[in-house]
Write a protein that holds these residues in place. Structure first.
Motif, mmCIF file in Angstrom:
data_model
loop_
_atom_site.group_PDB
_atom_site.id
_atom_site.type_symbol
_atom_site.label_atom_id
_atom_site.label_comp_id
_atom_site.label_asym_id
_atom_site.label_seq_id
_atom_site.Cartn_x
_atom_site.Cartn_y
_atom_site.Cartn_z
ATOM 1 N N GLY A 47 0.772 -1.245 0.000
ATOM 2 C CA GLY A 47 0.000 0.000 0.000
ATOM 3 C C GLY A 47 0.792 1.276 0.000
ATOM 4 N N GLY A 48 2.101 1.203 -0.286
ATOM 5 C CA GLY A 48 2.905 2.418 -0.357
ATOM 6 C C GLY A 48 2.498 3.293 -1.535
ATOM 7 N N ARG A 49 3.015 4.496 -1.543
ATOM 8 C CA ARG A 49 2.633 5.452 -2.590
ATOM 9 C C ARG A 49 3.278 5.079 -3.925
ATOM 10 N NH1 ARG A 49 2.746 11.933 -1.452
ATOM 11 N NH2 ARG A 49 1.321 12.560 -3.116
ATOM 12 N N GLY A 50 2.464 4.950 -4.963
ATOM 13 C CA GLY A 50 2.953 4.544 -6.271
ATOM 14 C C GLY A 50 3.224 5.731 -7.179
ATOM 15 N N SER A 51 4.000 5.477 -8.228
ATOM 16 C CA SER A 51 4.326 6.527 -9.198
ATOM 17 C C SER A 51 4.712 5.878 -10.512
ATOM 18 C CB SER A 51 5.481 7.378 -8.660
ATOM 19 O OG SER A 51 6.002 8.201 -9.682
ATOM 20 N N ALA A 52 4.457 6.592 -11.601
ATOM 21 C CA ALA A 52 4.826 6.086 -12.928
ATOM 22 C C ALA A 52 6.336 5.916 -13.052
ATOM 23 C CB ALA A 52 4.316 7.043 -14.004
ATOM 24 N N GLU A 53 7.100 6.610 -12.198
ATOM 25 C CA GLU A 53 8.559 6.516 -12.249
ATOM 26 C C GLU A 53 9.067 5.119 -11.904
ATOM 27 O OE1 GLU A 53 10.019 9.490 -9.651
ATOM 28 O OE2 GLU A 53 9.251 11.174 -10.834
ATOM 29 N N LEU A 94 -2.456 -13.675 -1.015
ATOM 30 C CA LEU A 94 -1.689 -13.263 -2.193
ATOM 31 C C LEU A 94 -2.016 -11.802 -2.491
ATOM 32 C CD1 LEU A 94 0.187 -14.047 -4.558
ATOM 33 C CD2 LEU A 94 -1.879 -14.595 -5.878
ATOM 34 N N LEU A 95 -1.010 -10.945 -2.342
ATOM 35 C CA LEU A 95 -1.158 -9.531 -2.684
ATOM 36 C C LEU A 95 -0.573 -9.282 -4.069
ATOM 37 C CD1 LEU A 95 -0.065 -7.700 0.618
ATOM 38 C CD2 LEU A 95 -2.270 -8.704 0.043
ATOM 39 N N LYS A 96 -1.250 -8.470 -4.855
ATOM 40 C CA LYS A 96 -0.760 -8.137 -6.202
ATOM 41 C C LYS A 96 -1.041 -6.667 -6.477
ATOM 42 C CE LYS A 96 -0.740 -9.799 -10.990
ATOM 43 N NZ LYS A 96 -0.808 -8.527 -11.697
ATOM 44 N N ARG A 97 -0.030 -5.994 -7.020
ATOM 45 C CA ARG A 97 -0.211 -4.591 -7.379
ATOM 46 C C ARG A 97 0.452 -4.307 -8.715
ATOM 47 N NH1 ARG A 97 1.009 0.818 -3.690
ATOM 48 N NH2 ARG A 97 0.113 2.317 -5.152
ATOM 49 N N ASP A 98 -0.313 -3.712 -9.610
ATOM 50 C CA ASP A 98 0.193 -3.293 -10.913
ATOM 51 C C ASP A 98 0.199 -1.769 -10.970
ATOM 52 O OD1 ASP A 98 0.170 -5.965 -11.488
ATOM 53 O OD2 ASP A 98 -1.676 -5.901 -12.666
ATOM 54 N N ILE A 99 1.268 -1.199 -11.516
ATOM 55 C CA ILE A 99 1.355 0.256 -11.693
ATOM 56 C C ILE A 99 1.573 0.533 -13.172
ATOM 57 C CG2 ILE A 99 2.582 2.358 -11.063
ATOM 58 C CD1 ILE A 99 3.454 0.946 -8.508
ATOM 59 N N SER A 100 0.681 1.320 -13.773
ATOM 60 C CA SER A 100 0.753 1.593 -15.212
ATOM 61 C C SER A 100 1.657 2.793 -15.492
ATOM 62 C CB SER A 100 -0.653 1.866 -15.754
ATOM 63 O OG SER A 100 -1.147 3.089 -15.232
ATOM 64 N N GLN A 101 1.903 3.029 -16.769
ATOM 65 C CA GLN A 101 2.734 4.169 -17.178
ATOM 66 C C GLN A 101 2.134 5.506 -16.741
ATOM 67 O OE1 GLN A 101 2.971 3.403 -21.433
ATOM 68 N NE2 GLN A 101 5.151 2.940 -21.272
ATOM 69 N N ILE A 116 -6.545 1.006 -2.714
ATOM 70 C CA ILE A 116 -5.224 1.135 -2.087
ATOM 71 C C ILE A 116 -5.378 1.227 -0.574
ATOM 72 C CG2 ILE A 116 -3.221 2.669 -1.824
ATOM 73 C CD1 ILE A 116 -3.368 3.280 -4.771
ATOM 74 N N ALA A 117 -6.449 1.874 -0.115
ATOM 75 C CA ALA A 117 -6.676 2.010 1.331
ATOM 76 C C ALA A 117 -6.844 0.651 1.996
ATOM 77 C CB ALA A 117 -7.912 2.883 1.585
ATOM 78 N N ILE A 118 -7.590 -0.246 1.346
ATOM 79 C CA ILE A 118 -7.778 -1.596 1.899
ATOM 80 C C ILE A 118 -6.469 -2.370 1.849
ATOM 81 C CG2 ILE A 118 -8.913 -3.823 1.517
ATOM 82 C CD1 ILE A 118 -11.389 -2.298 0.609
ATOM 83 N N LEU A 119 -5.749 -2.254 0.719
ATOM 84 C CA LEU A 119 -4.450 -2.920 0.590
ATOM 85 C C LEU A 119 -3.510 -2.449 1.695
ATOM 86 C CD1 LEU A 119 -2.642 -4.777 -1.266
ATOM 87 C CD2 LEU A 119 -1.847 -2.663 -2.321
ATOM 88 N N ARG A 120 -3.521 -1.152 1.962
ATOM 89 C CA ARG A 120 -2.636 -0.587 2.989
ATOM 90 C C ARG A 120 -3.019 -1.109 4.376
ATOM 91 N NH1 ARG A 120 -3.602 4.535 2.040
ATOM 92 N NH2 ARG A 120 -2.079 4.607 0.344
ATOM 93 N N GLU A 121 -4.329 -1.227 4.637
ATOM 94 C CA GLU A 121 -4.779 -1.677 5.954
ATOM 95 C C GLU A 121 -4.425 -3.144 6.189
ATOM 96 O OE1 GLU A 121 -8.853 -1.385 8.633
ATOM 97 O OE2 GLU A 121 -8.620 -0.155 6.835
ATOM 98 N N VAL A 122 -4.625 -3.975 5.161
ATOM 99 C CA VAL A 122 -4.253 -5.390 5.277
ATOM 100 C C VAL A 122 -2.734 -5.525 5.330
ATOM 101 C CG1 VAL A 122 -4.293 -7.632 4.103
ATOM 102 C CG2 VAL A 122 -6.351 -6.212 4.145
ATOM 103 N N GLY A 123 -2.037 -4.754 4.474
ATOM 104 C CA GLY A 123 -0.577 -4.825 4.428
ATOM 105 C C GLY A 123 0.079 -4.425 5.732
ATOM 106 N N ALA A 124 -0.546 -3.467 6.462
ATOM 107 C CA ALA A 124 0.027 -3.008 7.731
ATOM 108 C C ALA A 124 0.065 -4.126 8.769
ATOM 109 C CB ALA A 124 -0.770 -1.825 8.262
ATOM 110 N N ALA A 125 -0.844 -5.112 8.622
ATOM 111 C CA ALA A 125 -0.856 -6.245 9.547
ATOM 112 C C ALA A 125 0.108 -7.348 9.117
ATOM 113 C CB ALA A 125 -2.275 -6.815 9.654
ATOM 114 N N LEU A 126 0.707 -7.190 7.920
ATOM 115 C CA LEU A 126 1.603 -8.209 7.393
ATOM 116 C C LEU A 126 3.072 -7.803 7.456
ATOM 117 C CD1 LEU A 126 -0.420 -9.265 4.211
ATOM 118 C CD2 LEU A 126 -0.068 -10.644 6.258
ATOM 119 N N ILE A 127 3.352 -6.550 7.125
ATOM 120 C CA ILE A 127 4.752 -6.115 7.014
ATOM 121 C C ILE A 127 4.957 -4.785 7.739
ATOM 122 C CG2 ILE A 127 6.448 -5.183 5.386
ATOM 123 C CD1 ILE A 127 5.903 -7.349 3.505
ATOM 124 N N ASP A 128 6.067 -4.687 8.430
ATOM 125 C CA ASP A 128 6.467 -3.463 9.120
ATOM 126 C C ASP A 128 7.837 -3.070 8.575
ATOM 127 O OD1 ASP A 128 6.559 -1.406 10.868
ATOM 128 O OD2 ASP A 128 6.876 -2.596 12.673
#
Length: 572
Positions: A47-53, A94-101, A116-128
């Protein structure tokens, strides 16, 4: 734990698949090889902040996938998934995230598209994830109370639940008092409104399931012709000359004669007779129903009007007749309360005062329990800091509101989690005043303080995986060895992924991954190699020497690995 990680077209990574193990996994390699890029990918995955970069040059999208295995049936992530309607199978996520151009993201959890908000909330319980200069949960003073509650969970939680049950009652009564204390004009308007609503509901004379019964009757009247035709045809097929019952009667009569001659036909004869009498009864029932059928357009009109009236009430007061009736009962009570407003307020105020006394006692009990555990936490953190060569440091859990400092109930501020506000303070040098964690400036000190806290809290937080991104920067010598041992201590309770430039940390690893990069067809590619014993010695030797690998540095690397093995064996 994070078991599998797949990264495609992310920054300088073309395609990368990692199989990760329990315990401590250390990632080493030359600067710029892509170690931190892997951690960046994991952060985006949760759930981190994504960017086209982040999308590799020339590709349409970056793809990141991670398979997590939950070994604890009560892991907080399971409850999160249930809240969001995400199905779990055999404790796998299984978490999956795609970032487009364009920079847009598509997030999925176990195949289900999520925000992304839900991904971030679930992810916070998985990884620190911890970096040297990050504002981590441990460095956020608003989280310190919950961390203390996690530390003393077994004792604090029962008292906290008792407090919260009373607090809920207290807030409900206060809400009722506020509502009744509104100005008289607003109250008069409210009374007029709900009195009108109650009259409307009562005048309707609703009966439970009335709408369902009316819909059935309406269906019969609307489909009268089809119903009559179907029944008439069915009756004619059974009754009348040369109809079904005539032929069945003839069959029954002949089977009776046959059974008199051949006893083995008796059962068949009885079956035919039973069928005849059942169908005869069915024919009579059909005839009776036909006699009662009557098309009444006035009745249909009355049903339509009644259903319309019921639907209007349901649109206003509830989805079902039951809900409408329940709403009527609730506003009837409210009318009674408003009509007798002054006496109602007085009654509620007495109830509030009674609950408040009990709440004060519960808050005091909760605060006292927390203070006992705060003393134990302070002692354990001092032990951890001493092991990290910060024996002069002073740690303190500060309560900004203590039972002893509150003399009257009016001074007490009740909150959902109690009356306490807790913040961690520390002084790292003799003579220096205690300061909030956020004021600690030295990177090396922050790293050691964070590790001391993490060594304690990792056992209580339930996080599946912890990532340390160069938290050992700025330390060396015996402090480096102490940090290595402390990171390994954290890995006993949670899977740890650590990027490090310290040979001491690499030697303590249970899995050593070497990150390298190579230019292929004028494009940079990142590779990950899992090192075996001989390769580990060579890599740790490189980390020691920095430039040239000699027999002396190789021998030093072997000694570090032997020391690490000895330390780890004493903790098994």
């Amino acid at each position: 734990m994070l078991q599998e990680l797949s990264i495609r077209n992310f920054a300088i990574i073309d395609e990368l698949s990692l199989s990760l193990e329990e315990g401590l996994t250390v990632l080493t390699g030359e600067t710029g090889a892509g170690k931190s890029i892997i951690i960046d990918a994991v952060q985006l995955l949760v759930g981190g902040r994504g960017s086209a970069e982040f999308v590799r040059h020339g590709e349409k999208k970056a793809e990141i996938e991670g398979l997590f295995i939950l070994e604890d049936d009560y892991h907080p992530c399971i409850q999160k998934c249930q809240e969001f309607g995400i199905e779990l199978e055999e404790g796998m996520i299984l978490l999956k995230r795609d970032i487009s151009q364009s920079g847009k993201s598509a997030c999925r959890i176990n195949g289900k598209l999520v925000t992304i908000a839900i991904l971030r909330e679930v992810g916070a319980a998985l990884i620190d994830v911890h970096g040297q200069h990050e504002s981590q949960e441990l460095m956020d003073e608003t989280k310190h109370l919950s961390l203390l509650d996690q530390f003393g969970y077994e004792d604090i939680q029962p008292t906290k639940i008792s407090y919260q049950e009373l607090f809920q009652q207290y807030e409900q009564v206060r809400k009722q008092i506020r509502s009744l204390s509104e100005n008289e004009q607003q109250m008069a308007h409210r009374l007029d409104l709900i009195q009108f609503q109650l009259n409307e509901i009562q005048q309707a004379g609703l009966e439970l399931h009335e709408d369902e019964n009316l819909m059935e009757e309406k269906s019969r009247l609307v489909n009268f012709e089809r119903l009559f035709e179907s029944l008439q045809t069915a009756y004619n097929a059974l009754q009348g000359e040369q109809a079904g019952l005539d032929w069945l009667g003839l069959s029954m009569s002949n089977l009776e004669h046959a059974a008199e001659i051949d006893a083995s036909l008796k059962e068949v004869s009885e079956s035919a007779a039973n069928s005849f009498y059942l169908l005869e009864e069915a024919a009579r029932s059909i005839r009776n129903h036909l006699d009662t059928l009557e098309y009444d357009p006035e009745r249909l009109q009355a049903i339509e009007e009644r259903l319309n009236e019921i639907n209007q009430l349901k649109r206003k007061y509830g989805a079902t007749i039951e809900e409408v009736v329940e709403y009527g009962a609730s506003i009837e009570e409210e009318i009674e309360t408003i009509t007798n407003r002054e006496s109602s307020i007085l009654t509620l105020q007495k109830k509030e005062a009674s609950i408040k006394k009990d709440l004060l006692l519960e808050a005091q009990a909760l605060s006292e329990t927390r203070q006992q555990w705060a003393q134990l936490l302070t002692k354990q953190i001092h032990q951890q800091l001493e092991a990290l060569y910060m024996d002069k440091a002073i740690f303190e859990v500060r309560f900004h509101q203590k039972p002893s400092s509150v003399h009257t109930e009016e001074e007490r501020v009740f909150k959902k989690d109690g009356a306490d506000t807790v913040e961690f303070f520390i002084s790292t040098n003799p003579g220096e005043p205690l300061k909030p964690f956020t004021k600690v400036a030295s990177g090396g000190e922050i790293s050691r303080i964070m590790l001391a806290l993490k060594a304690i809290f990792s056992e209580h937080q339930g996080i599946t995986s912890i990532i340390f991104d160069e938290v050992d920067t700025g330390v060396s010598g015996r402090v480096a060895q102490a940090i290595a041992e402390k990171i390994h201590t954290v890995s006993v309770h949670s899977q740890v992924l650590c990027i490090s430039h310290l040979p001491q940390v690499a030697a303590m690893s249970d899995q050593h991954l070497f990150i390298s990069k190579e230019v292929v067809h004028e494009r940079t590619k990142t590779y990950v190699t899992s090192l075996e014993e001989r390769e580990r010695i060579h890599e740790i030797s490189r980390m020691i020497s920095g430039v040239e690998i000699t027999e002396l540095t190789l021998e030093h690397a072997r000694e570090l690995l032997e020391l690490a093995a000895s330390i780890k064996s004493t903790r098994v």
